[in-house]
Motif scaffolding. Structure first.
Motif, short mmCIF file in Angstrom:
data_model
loop_
_atom_site.label_atom_id
_atom_site.label_comp_id
_atom_site.label_asym_id
_atom_site.label_seq_id
_atom_site.Cartn_x
_atom_site.Cartn_y
_atom_site.Cartn_z
N VAL A 1 2.08 1.82 -3.55
CA VAL A 1 0.98 2.35 -4.36
C VAL A 1 0.78 3.83 -4.05
O VAL A 1 0.60 4.67 -4.96
N ALA B 1 -3.00 -1.98 -6.03
CA ALA B 1 -2.01 -1.95 -7.11
C ALA B 1 -2.71 -1.80 -8.46
O ALA B 1 -3.86 -2.25 -8.64
N GLY B 2 -2.02 -1.20 -9.42
CA GLY B 2 -2.60 -1.04 -10.74
C GLY B 2 -2.92 -2.36 -11.41
O GLY B 2 -3.85 -2.45 -12.21
N THR C 1 0.83 -1.21 0.00
CA THR C 1 0.00 0.00 0.00
C THR C 1 0.86 1.26 0.00
O THR C 1 0.47 2.28 -0.61
N HIS D 1 1.10 -6.27 -8.20
CA HIS D 1 1.13 -7.11 -7.01
C HIS D 1 0.84 -8.54 -7.42
O HIS D 1 -0.26 -8.85 -7.90
N ARG E 1 -3.19 -6.62 -10.34
CA ARG E 1 -3.14 -7.69 -9.33
C ARG E 1 -3.15 -9.03 -10.05
O ARG E 1 -4.01 -9.29 -10.90
N ASP F 1 4.05 2.62 -10.52
CA ASP F 1 3.35 1.62 -11.34
C ASP F 1 3.60 0.27 -10.68
O ASP F 1 4.65 -0.34 -10.89
N VAL F 2 2.64 -0.18 -9.87
CA VAL F 2 2.83 -1.38 -9.05
C VAL F 2 2.03 -2.54 -9.59
O VAL F 2 0.82 -2.42 -9.86
#
Length: 489
Positions: free
Chosen positions: A444, A464-465, A441, A452, A467, A449-450
Protein backbone atom coordinates in the motif's frame (compact mmCIF):
# COMPACT_ATOMS: atom_id res chain seq x y z
CA UNK A 1 -22.46 -60.84 38.83
CA UNK A 2 -19.14 -59.85 37.20
CA UNK A 3 -18.94 -60.25 33.43
CA UNK A 4 -16.56 -62.81 31.98
CA UNK A 5 -13.25 -61.69 30.49
CA UNK A 6 -14.36 -61.96 26.84
CA UNK A 7 -17.51 -59.92 27.45
CA UNK A 8 -15.57 -57.31 29.37
CA UNK A 9 -13.05 -56.95 26.56
CA UNK A 10 -15.88 -56.58 24.05
CA UNK A 11 -17.42 -53.80 26.14
CA UNK A 12 -14.03 -52.09 26.43
CA UNK A 13 -13.47 -52.28 22.67
CA UNK A 14 -17.01 -51.04 22.09
CA UNK A 15 -16.24 -47.55 23.39
CA UNK A 16 -13.31 -46.99 21.02
CA UNK A 17 -13.42 -45.06 17.74
CA UNK A 18 -10.12 -45.70 15.96
CA UNK A 19 -8.29 -44.06 13.10
CA UNK A 20 -6.33 -45.96 10.48
CA UNK A 21 -4.26 -45.42 7.36
CA UNK A 22 -5.40 -45.83 3.78
CA UNK A 23 -8.54 -45.89 1.66
CA UNK A 24 -9.37 -49.48 2.59
CA UNK A 25 -9.93 -50.91 6.03
CA UNK A 26 -6.79 -52.84 7.02
CA UNK A 27 -7.08 -56.39 8.30
CA UNK A 28 -6.45 -55.31 11.89
CA UNK A 29 -9.50 -53.00 11.80
CA UNK A 30 -11.74 -55.75 10.43
CA UNK A 31 -10.47 -58.15 13.09
CA UNK A 32 -10.99 -55.53 15.79
CA UNK A 33 -14.59 -55.05 14.62
CA UNK A 34 -15.12 -58.78 15.02
CA UNK A 35 -13.92 -58.39 18.62
CA UNK A 36 -16.30 -55.51 19.33
CA UNK A 37 -14.54 -52.30 18.19
CA UNK A 38 -17.13 -49.54 18.41
CA UNK A 39 -16.18 -47.77 15.21
CA UNK A 40 -13.74 -45.64 13.26
CA UNK A 41 -13.06 -42.00 12.51
CA UNK A 42 -12.17 -41.17 8.91
CA UNK A 43 -9.59 -38.56 7.94
CA UNK A 44 -8.50 -37.14 4.60
CA UNK A 45 -6.01 -40.00 4.33
CA UNK A 46 -8.98 -42.40 4.13
CA UNK A 47 -10.91 -40.55 1.41
CA UNK A 48 -10.71 -40.78 -2.38
CA UNK A 49 -14.26 -39.77 -3.28
CA UNK A 50 -17.82 -40.25 -2.07
CA UNK A 51 -18.28 -43.62 -3.76
CA UNK A 52 -15.11 -45.00 -2.18
CA UNK A 53 -16.22 -43.81 1.28
CA UNK A 54 -19.62 -45.45 0.76
CA UNK A 55 -17.94 -48.72 -0.21
CA UNK A 56 -15.62 -48.48 2.79
CA UNK A 57 -18.59 -47.90 5.11
CA UNK A 58 -20.38 -50.91 3.67
CA UNK A 59 -17.29 -53.06 4.17
CA UNK A 60 -17.07 -51.99 7.80
CA UNK A 61 -20.77 -52.56 8.36
CA UNK A 62 -20.49 -56.08 6.92
CA UNK A 63 -18.22 -56.90 9.87
CA UNK A 64 -20.20 -55.08 12.56
CA UNK A 65 -23.77 -53.97 11.94
CA UNK A 66 -23.81 -51.12 14.47
CA UNK A 67 -20.38 -49.76 13.60
CA UNK A 68 -19.90 -46.03 14.09
CA UNK A 69 -18.41 -44.35 11.02
CA UNK A 70 -17.32 -40.88 12.11
CA UNK A 71 -15.76 -38.00 10.21
CA UNK A 72 -14.81 -34.34 10.74
CA UNK A 73 -16.82 -32.62 8.02
CA UNK A 74 -17.44 -29.11 9.30
CA UNK A 75 -17.54 -27.53 5.87
CA UNK A 76 -15.33 -24.57 5.10
CA UNK A 77 -11.70 -24.92 6.11
CA UNK A 78 -12.15 -28.30 7.84
CA UNK A 79 -13.17 -30.89 5.27
CA UNK A 80 -12.35 -34.54 4.73
CA UNK A 81 -14.57 -35.40 1.76
CA UNK A 82 -13.18 -32.46 -0.24
CA UNK A 83 -9.65 -32.37 1.17
CA UNK A 84 -8.24 -32.70 -2.34
CA UNK A 85 -10.04 -29.66 -3.75
CA UNK A 86 -11.50 -27.53 -0.96
CA UNK A 87 -15.01 -27.66 0.44
CA UNK A 88 -18.16 -27.17 -1.60
CA UNK A 89 -19.81 -25.73 1.52
CA UNK A 90 -18.79 -22.51 3.30
CA UNK A 91 -17.71 -22.82 6.91
CA UNK A 92 -19.41 -21.68 10.10
CA UNK A 93 -18.02 -18.13 10.23
CA UNK A 94 -19.28 -17.50 6.68
CA UNK A 95 -22.71 -18.83 7.63
CA UNK A 96 -22.65 -16.67 10.74
CA UNK A 97 -21.87 -13.64 8.58
CA UNK A 98 -24.93 -14.35 6.42
CA UNK A 99 -26.93 -14.63 9.66
CA UNK A 100 -29.77 -16.66 8.16
CA UNK A 101 -30.45 -19.78 10.26
CA UNK A 102 -32.79 -21.13 7.60
CA UNK A 103 -29.96 -21.01 5.04
CA UNK A 104 -27.58 -22.59 7.56
CA UNK A 105 -30.10 -25.39 8.05
CA UNK A 106 -30.27 -25.93 4.29
CA UNK A 107 -26.47 -26.04 4.00
CA UNK A 108 -26.28 -28.51 6.88
CA UNK A 109 -29.03 -30.60 5.35
CA UNK A 110 -27.09 -30.80 2.09
CA UNK A 111 -23.94 -31.76 3.95
CA UNK A 112 -25.80 -34.31 6.07
CA UNK A 113 -27.45 -35.83 3.01
CA UNK A 114 -24.10 -36.22 1.33
CA UNK A 115 -22.62 -37.88 4.43
CA UNK A 116 -25.62 -40.20 4.66
CA UNK A 117 -25.00 -41.26 1.07
CA UNK A 118 -21.42 -42.10 2.09
CA UNK A 119 -22.62 -44.31 4.94
CA UNK A 120 -21.24 -41.98 7.62
CA UNK A 121 -23.18 -42.21 10.89
CA UNK A 122 -21.49 -39.48 12.96
CA UNK A 123 -20.29 -36.04 11.88
CA UNK A 124 -17.97 -34.41 14.41
CA UNK A 125 -19.53 -31.00 13.79
CA UNK A 126 -20.59 -28.27 14.37
CA UNK A 127 -18.21 -26.17 16.44
CA UNK A 128 -20.37 -24.48 19.05
CA UNK A 129 -17.34 -22.45 20.17
CA UNK A 130 -17.46 -18.66 20.08
CA UNK A 131 -14.74 -16.47 18.54
CA UNK A 132 -13.72 -14.51 21.63
CA UNK A 133 -10.13 -13.62 20.76
CA UNK A 134 -8.37 -13.00 17.46
CA UNK A 135 -5.31 -14.75 18.89
CA UNK A 136 -7.08 -18.12 19.06
CA UNK A 137 -4.92 -20.48 16.95
CA UNK A 138 -7.33 -23.35 16.34
CA UNK A 139 -11.04 -22.31 16.17
CA UNK A 140 -11.18 -19.08 14.16
CA UNK A 141 -13.40 -19.48 11.10
CA UNK A 142 -14.69 -22.79 12.50
CA UNK A 143 -16.95 -20.78 14.82
CA UNK A 144 -20.27 -19.18 13.86
CA UNK A 145 -19.21 -15.92 15.53
CA UNK A 146 -18.79 -14.10 18.82
CA UNK A 147 -22.38 -13.24 19.75
CA UNK A 148 -23.78 -16.05 21.96
CA UNK A 149 -27.42 -15.71 20.91
CA UNK A 150 -26.66 -15.43 17.19
CA UNK A 151 -24.23 -18.36 17.32
CA UNK A 152 -26.78 -20.40 19.26
CA UNK A 153 -29.37 -19.94 16.51
CA UNK A 154 -26.80 -21.02 13.91
CA UNK A 155 -25.71 -24.08 15.92
CA UNK A 156 -29.30 -25.20 16.43
CA UNK A 157 -30.07 -24.82 12.72
CA UNK A 158 -26.94 -26.75 11.75
CA UNK A 159 -27.75 -29.58 14.15
CA UNK A 160 -31.33 -29.90 12.93
CA UNK A 161 -30.39 -29.76 9.26
CA UNK A 162 -27.48 -32.17 9.42
CA UNK A 163 -29.44 -34.78 11.42
CA UNK A 164 -32.40 -34.88 9.01
CA UNK A 165 -31.10 -37.97 7.20
CA UNK A 166 -29.94 -39.81 10.31
CA UNK A 167 -26.32 -38.66 10.57
CA UNK A 168 -25.62 -37.71 14.18
CA UNK A 169 -24.22 -34.23 14.76
CA UNK A 170 -21.67 -33.55 17.50
CA UNK A 171 -21.44 -30.11 19.09
CA UNK A 172 -17.88 -29.29 20.14
CA UNK A 173 -15.68 -28.31 22.09
CA UNK A 174 -17.62 -28.05 25.37
CA UNK A 175 -17.62 -25.69 27.25
CA UNK A 176 -16.01 -23.63 24.46
CA UNK A 177 -12.50 -23.29 23.04
CA UNK A 178 -12.80 -19.86 21.45
CA UNK A 179 -11.33 -17.80 24.31
CA UNK A 180 -8.13 -19.86 24.41
CA UNK A 181 -4.82 -18.84 22.85
CA UNK A 182 -3.36 -22.36 23.18
CA UNK A 183 -3.82 -25.16 20.64
CA UNK A 184 -4.89 -28.28 22.58
CA UNK A 185 -3.29 -30.50 19.94
CA UNK A 186 0.02 -29.60 21.56
CA UNK A 187 -0.55 -28.30 25.09
CA UNK A 188 -3.29 -27.98 27.70
CA UNK A 189 -5.20 -24.67 27.48
CA UNK A 190 -6.36 -23.05 30.71
CA UNK A 191 -9.53 -21.10 30.04
CA UNK A 192 -9.34 -17.91 32.07
CA UNK A 193 -13.10 -17.61 32.29
CA UNK A 194 -15.24 -17.68 35.41
CA UNK A 195 -18.22 -19.97 35.79
CA UNK A 196 -20.58 -16.99 35.47
CA UNK A 197 -18.81 -15.77 32.32
CA UNK A 198 -19.20 -19.21 30.75
CA UNK A 199 -22.91 -19.29 31.54
CA UNK A 200 -23.40 -15.83 30.03
CA UNK A 201 -21.57 -16.68 26.81
CA UNK A 202 -19.92 -20.00 25.90
CA UNK A 203 -22.60 -22.33 27.28
CA UNK A 204 -25.44 -20.66 25.37
CA UNK A 205 -24.71 -22.30 21.97
CA UNK A 206 -24.26 -25.69 23.64
CA UNK A 207 -27.58 -25.34 25.43
CA UNK A 208 -29.17 -24.53 22.06
CA UNK A 209 -27.60 -27.64 20.54
CA UNK A 210 -29.04 -29.78 23.34
CA UNK A 211 -32.49 -28.26 22.85
CA UNK A 212 -32.21 -28.96 19.11
CA UNK A 213 -31.68 -32.64 19.87
CA UNK A 214 -27.98 -32.98 19.13
CA UNK A 215 -27.04 -36.64 19.48
CA UNK A 216 -23.43 -36.14 20.54
CA UNK A 217 -21.30 -33.55 22.33
CA UNK A 218 -17.50 -33.37 22.39
CA UNK A 219 -15.83 -31.90 25.48
CA UNK A 220 -12.73 -29.83 24.90
CA UNK A 221 -9.24 -30.60 26.13
CA UNK A 222 -9.19 -27.45 28.25
CA UNK A 223 -9.23 -26.52 31.94
CA UNK A 224 -11.81 -24.28 33.58
CA UNK A 225 -10.13 -23.47 36.91
CA UNK A 226 -13.42 -22.98 38.77
CA UNK A 227 -14.44 -26.49 37.71
CA UNK A 228 -11.21 -28.07 38.93
CA UNK A 229 -7.74 -28.89 37.64
CA UNK A 230 -8.83 -31.57 35.15
CA UNK A 231 -9.54 -30.76 31.48
CA UNK A 232 -13.21 -31.02 30.57
CA UNK A 233 -12.58 -34.35 28.81
CA UNK A 234 -11.55 -35.90 32.14
CA UNK A 235 -13.69 -33.76 34.44
CA UNK A 236 -16.88 -35.13 36.08
CA UNK A 237 -17.97 -31.58 36.93
CA UNK A 238 -17.93 -30.64 33.24
CA UNK A 239 -19.50 -33.80 31.81
CA UNK A 240 -21.77 -35.22 34.51
CA UNK A 241 -22.40 -32.03 36.45
CA UNK A 242 -22.87 -29.27 33.87
CA UNK A 243 -23.41 -30.95 30.49
CA UNK A 244 -25.69 -33.75 31.65
CA UNK A 245 -26.97 -32.45 34.99
CA UNK A 246 -27.61 -28.80 34.14
CA UNK A 247 -28.01 -28.69 30.36
CA UNK A 248 -29.90 -31.99 30.31
CA UNK A 249 -27.87 -33.71 27.61
CA UNK A 250 -28.75 -37.42 27.35
CA UNK A 251 -26.85 -38.43 24.21
CA UNK A 252 -23.31 -39.67 23.62
CA UNK A 253 -20.24 -37.82 24.90
CA UNK A 254 -17.47 -38.23 22.32
CA UNK A 255 -13.92 -37.27 23.24
CA UNK A 256 -11.56 -35.37 21.01
CA UNK A 257 -8.50 -37.42 20.02
CA UNK A 258 -7.05 -38.62 23.31
CA UNK A 259 -3.48 -38.67 22.04
CA UNK A 260 -3.53 -34.89 21.70
CA UNK A 261 -0.88 -33.15 23.76
CA UNK A 262 -3.45 -31.57 26.10
CA UNK A 263 -4.37 -34.89 27.73
CA UNK A 264 -1.81 -37.53 26.76
CA UNK A 265 1.33 -35.41 27.05
CA UNK A 266 3.68 -35.80 24.13
CA UNK A 267 1.80 -36.70 20.93
CA UNK A 268 1.82 -40.44 20.42
CA UNK A 269 2.66 -41.40 23.99
CA UNK A 270 0.51 -44.50 24.41
CA UNK A 271 0.87 -44.80 28.20
CA UNK A 272 -0.58 -41.29 28.60
CA UNK A 273 -3.33 -42.18 26.13
CA UNK A 274 -4.35 -45.32 28.04
CA UNK A 275 -4.51 -43.44 31.34
CA UNK A 276 -6.54 -40.64 29.74
CA UNK A 277 -8.98 -43.19 28.28
CA UNK A 278 -9.81 -44.64 31.69
CA UNK A 279 -10.11 -41.24 33.33
CA UNK A 280 -12.43 -40.01 30.55
CA UNK A 281 -14.77 -42.97 31.07
CA UNK A 282 -14.81 -42.43 34.82
CA UNK A 283 -15.65 -38.76 34.26
CA UNK A 284 -18.66 -39.68 32.11
CA UNK A 285 -17.37 -39.76 28.53
CA UNK A 286 -18.67 -42.55 26.28
CA UNK A 287 -16.87 -42.75 22.92
CA UNK A 288 -13.06 -42.48 22.99
CA UNK A 289 -11.37 -41.26 19.80
CA UNK A 290 -7.84 -42.61 19.25
CA UNK A 291 -5.47 -43.10 16.36
CA UNK A 292 -5.48 -39.72 14.70
CA UNK A 293 -1.78 -39.13 15.26
CA UNK A 294 -0.36 -42.46 16.47
CA UNK A 295 -0.15 -46.13 15.50
CA UNK A 296 -3.77 -47.03 16.18
CA UNK A 297 -3.49 -50.83 16.10
CA UNK A 298 -1.21 -50.92 19.13
CA UNK A 299 -3.21 -48.16 20.80
CA UNK A 300 -6.50 -50.05 20.49
CA UNK A 301 -4.97 -53.09 22.18
CA UNK A 302 -3.29 -51.13 24.95
CA UNK A 303 -6.31 -48.94 25.68
CA UNK A 304 -8.61 -51.98 25.74
CA UNK A 305 -6.23 -53.67 28.18
CA UNK A 306 -6.13 -50.56 30.37
CA UNK A 307 -9.94 -50.33 30.52
CA UNK A 308 -10.23 -54.00 31.48
CA UNK A 309 -7.60 -53.58 34.20
CA UNK A 310 -9.42 -50.53 35.52
CA UNK A 311 -12.67 -52.47 35.86
CA UNK A 312 -10.95 -55.37 37.57
CA UNK A 313 -9.19 -52.96 39.95
CA UNK A 314 -12.42 -51.15 40.82
CA UNK A 315 -11.34 -47.84 39.26
CA UNK A 316 -14.14 -48.05 36.68
CA UNK A 317 -17.46 -49.79 37.25
CA UNK A 318 -18.87 -52.35 34.87
CA UNK A 319 -22.14 -50.43 34.79
CA UNK A 320 -20.38 -47.21 33.66
CA UNK A 321 -18.54 -49.10 30.92
CA UNK A 322 -21.71 -50.86 29.75
CA UNK A 323 -23.59 -47.54 29.71
CA UNK A 324 -20.85 -45.95 27.58
CA UNK A 325 -20.76 -48.87 25.13
CA UNK A 326 -24.55 -48.70 24.69
CA UNK A 327 -24.44 -44.99 23.97
CA UNK A 328 -21.67 -45.50 21.40
CA UNK A 329 -23.74 -48.19 19.66
CA UNK A 330 -26.58 -45.68 19.32
CA UNK A 331 -24.35 -43.66 16.98
CA UNK A 332 -24.04 -46.67 14.66
CA UNK A 333 -27.58 -46.39 13.31
CA UNK A 334 -27.48 -46.61 9.51
CA UNK A 335 -28.50 -43.24 7.98
CA UNK A 336 -31.13 -42.87 5.24
CA UNK A 337 -29.75 -40.71 2.40
CA UNK A 338 -32.09 -38.47 0.38
CA UNK A 339 -33.89 -40.25 -2.42
CA UNK A 340 -31.82 -39.98 -5.57
CA UNK A 341 -29.13 -38.13 -3.66
CA UNK A 342 -30.92 -34.88 -4.54
CA UNK A 343 -28.89 -32.08 -2.96
CA UNK A 344 -29.03 -28.52 -4.28
CA UNK A 345 -25.58 -27.93 -5.83
CA UNK A 346 -26.00 -24.16 -5.61
CA UNK A 347 -26.68 -23.92 -1.88
CA UNK A 348 -23.01 -23.76 -0.93
CA UNK A 349 -22.19 -21.17 -3.59
CA UNK A 350 -25.16 -19.00 -2.62
CA UNK A 351 -24.17 -19.03 1.03
CA UNK A 352 -20.53 -18.19 0.23
CA UNK A 353 -21.60 -15.22 -1.89
CA UNK A 354 -23.82 -13.93 0.90
CA UNK A 355 -20.91 -14.01 3.34
CA UNK A 356 -18.70 -11.64 1.34
CA UNK A 357 -18.13 -8.21 2.88
CA UNK A 358 -16.46 -5.41 0.91
CA UNK A 359 -14.97 -2.03 1.77
CA UNK A 360 -14.02 0.14 -1.18
CA UNK A 361 -14.36 -0.53 -4.90
CA UNK A 362 -13.82 -4.18 -5.82
CA UNK A 363 -13.43 -3.76 -9.57
CA UNK A 364 -10.09 -4.48 -11.29
CA UNK A 365 -8.62 -2.43 -14.14
CA UNK A 366 -7.34 -5.61 -15.76
CA UNK A 367 -5.82 -9.01 -14.97
CA UNK A 368 -3.98 -8.52 -11.65
CA UNK A 369 -0.99 -10.04 -9.95
CA UNK A 370 -2.42 -12.25 -7.20
CA UNK A 371 -0.18 -12.84 -4.19
CA UNK A 372 -1.48 -15.80 -2.18
CA UNK A 373 0.30 -15.58 1.18
CA UNK A 374 0.71 -19.11 2.48
CA UNK A 375 0.64 -20.06 6.16
CA UNK A 376 0.91 -23.49 7.74
CA UNK A 377 -2.50 -25.17 8.06
CA UNK A 378 -3.86 -25.92 11.51
CA UNK A 379 -3.87 -29.50 12.78
CA UNK A 380 -7.66 -29.50 12.55
CA UNK A 381 -7.78 -28.46 8.89
CA UNK A 382 -4.75 -30.24 7.50
CA UNK A 383 -3.37 -29.67 4.01
CA UNK A 384 -6.31 -28.55 1.85
CA UNK A 385 -5.78 -26.54 -1.39
CA UNK A 386 -6.15 -22.81 -0.82
CA UNK A 387 -5.50 -19.68 -2.80
CA UNK A 388 -7.39 -17.09 -4.86
CA UNK A 389 -5.02 -16.97 -7.84
CA UNK A 390 -6.19 -20.14 -9.64
CA UNK A 391 -9.84 -19.23 -9.04
CA UNK A 392 -9.46 -15.71 -10.43
CA UNK A 393 -7.42 -16.93 -13.42
CA UNK A 394 -10.38 -19.12 -14.44
CA UNK A 395 -12.56 -16.01 -14.74
CA UNK A 396 -9.98 -13.40 -15.73
CA UNK A 397 -7.43 -14.78 -18.23
CA UNK A 398 -4.04 -13.17 -17.90
CA UNK A 399 -4.13 -13.21 -14.11
CA UNK A 400 -0.70 -14.08 -12.72
CA UNK A 401 -0.15 -15.74 -9.33
CA UNK A 402 2.65 -15.75 -6.80
CA UNK A 403 2.17 -18.26 -3.98
CA UNK A 404 4.64 -18.25 -1.08
CA UNK A 405 5.06 -17.65 2.64
CA UNK A 406 5.11 -14.00 3.61
CA UNK A 407 8.74 -14.22 4.73
CA UNK A 408 9.71 -15.22 1.19
CA UNK A 409 7.97 -12.24 -0.43
CA UNK A 410 9.49 -8.80 -1.05
CA UNK A 411 7.14 -5.88 -1.63
CA UNK A 412 9.56 -4.10 -3.96
CA UNK A 413 10.08 -7.16 -6.15
CA UNK A 414 6.33 -7.76 -6.32
CA UNK A 415 5.71 -4.11 -7.24
CA UNK A 416 8.04 -4.48 -10.21
CA UNK A 417 5.86 -7.31 -11.51
CA UNK A 418 2.56 -5.46 -11.24
CA UNK A 419 1.02 -4.33 -14.49
CA UNK A 420 -2.23 -2.46 -15.17
CA UNK A 421 -4.47 -4.70 -13.10
CA UNK A 422 -2.97 -3.92 -9.72
CA UNK A 423 -2.20 -6.47 -7.03
CA UNK A 424 -4.52 -8.70 -5.04
CA UNK A 425 -3.08 -9.99 -1.76
CA UNK A 426 -4.85 -13.00 -0.26
CA UNK A 427 -4.24 -13.77 3.41
CA UNK A 428 -5.48 -16.09 6.12
CA UNK A 429 -5.63 -14.49 9.58
CA UNK A 430 -3.14 -11.80 8.58
CA UNK A 431 -3.42 -10.26 12.07
CA UNK A 432 -1.73 -13.38 13.52
CA UNK A 433 1.27 -13.16 11.15
CA UNK A 434 3.31 -9.92 11.41
CA UNK A 435 5.15 -10.56 8.13
CA UNK A 436 1.85 -10.90 6.26
CA UNK A 437 0.59 -7.66 7.78
CA UNK A 438 3.82 -5.90 6.89
CA UNK A 439 3.68 -7.14 3.29
CA UNK A 440 0.22 -5.66 2.74
CA UNK A 441 1.08 -2.31 4.35
CA UNK A 442 4.34 -2.05 2.37
CA UNK A 443 2.53 -2.68 -0.93
CA UNK A 444 0.00 0.00 0.00
CA UNK A 445 2.82 2.41 0.92
CA UNK A 446 4.36 1.91 -2.53
CA UNK A 447 1.25 3.51 -4.03
CA UNK A 448 -0.04 0.36 -5.72
CA UNK A 449 -3.68 -0.38 -6.41
CA UNK A 450 -4.05 -3.04 -3.70
CA UNK A 451 -6.99 -5.32 -3.04
CA UNK A 452 -6.66 -7.23 0.24
CA UNK A 453 -8.71 -10.42 0.41
CA UNK A 454 -8.83 -11.85 3.95
CA UNK A 455 -10.04 -15.47 4.14
CA UNK A 456 -9.66 -15.94 7.89
CA UNK A 457 -11.14 -14.12 10.85
CA UNK A 458 -11.40 -10.44 9.83
CA UNK A 459 -8.64 -8.41 11.44
CA UNK A 460 -7.62 -4.74 11.30
CA UNK A 461 -7.93 -2.81 8.05
CA UNK A 462 -4.43 -2.54 6.56
CA UNK A 463 -5.11 0.43 4.30
CA UNK A 464 -5.69 -1.30 0.97
CA UNK A 465 -7.91 0.53 -1.51
CA UNK A 466 -10.31 -2.40 -1.36
CA UNK A 467 -10.79 -4.89 1.47
CA UNK A 468 -12.73 -8.15 0.89
CA UNK A 469 -13.58 -10.49 3.77
CA UNK A 470 -14.75 -13.99 2.80
CA UNK A 471 -15.03 -15.37 6.36
CA UNK A 472 -13.41 -18.64 5.31
CA UNK A 473 -11.07 -20.28 2.85
CA UNK A 474 -13.33 -22.94 1.35
CA UNK A 475 -13.35 -23.52 -2.41
CA UNK A 476 -16.77 -21.89 -2.73
CA UNK A 477 -15.67 -18.89 -0.65
CA UNK A 478 -12.64 -18.38 -2.90
CA UNK A 479 -14.87 -18.71 -5.98
CA UNK A 480 -17.22 -16.10 -4.52
CA UNK A 481 -14.34 -13.65 -4.04
CA UNK A 482 -13.06 -14.33 -7.56
CA UNK A 483 -16.52 -13.69 -9.02
CA UNK A 484 -16.70 -10.38 -7.19
CA UNK A 485 -13.28 -9.19 -8.38
CA UNK A 486 -13.90 -10.36 -11.95
CA UNK A 487 -17.21 -8.49 -12.06
CA UNK A 488 -19.28 -11.68 -12.34
CA UNK A 489 -21.49 -11.14 -9.29
Amino acid sequence: MPVVESELRELAAGVLLAGFEGARAPDWVLAALDRGLGGVVLFARNVVDDQQVAELSTRLRDRRERVVVGIDEEGGDVTRLDAGTGSLFPGPLALGAVADPELTGSVAEGLGGRLAGCGVTLNLAPCADLTLTRDDPIIGVRSFGSDPAAAAAQVAAFVSGSQRYGVAACAKHFPGHGASTTDSHFALPVLRRTDSELRAAELIPFAAAVRAGVRAVMPGHLVVPEWGAEPATLNPKAITGVLRGELGFTGTVVTDALEMGAVAGELGRVDGLAAAAVRALVAGADALCIGGEIAAEAAVTQVTDAIVRAVRAGELTEDRLAEAAARVAELGTVPAPPVGGAIDPDIGRSAARGAIRVRGRAGLAGPPLVVDVQVAPSMAAGAVPWGLGPRLAELLPGTRTVCAASGELDAGELAARVQGGGVVVTTRDAHRYPEATRLVTELVALGLDVVHVETGVPGPDLGAGCRVDTHGGSLVSLHAAAELLAGRS
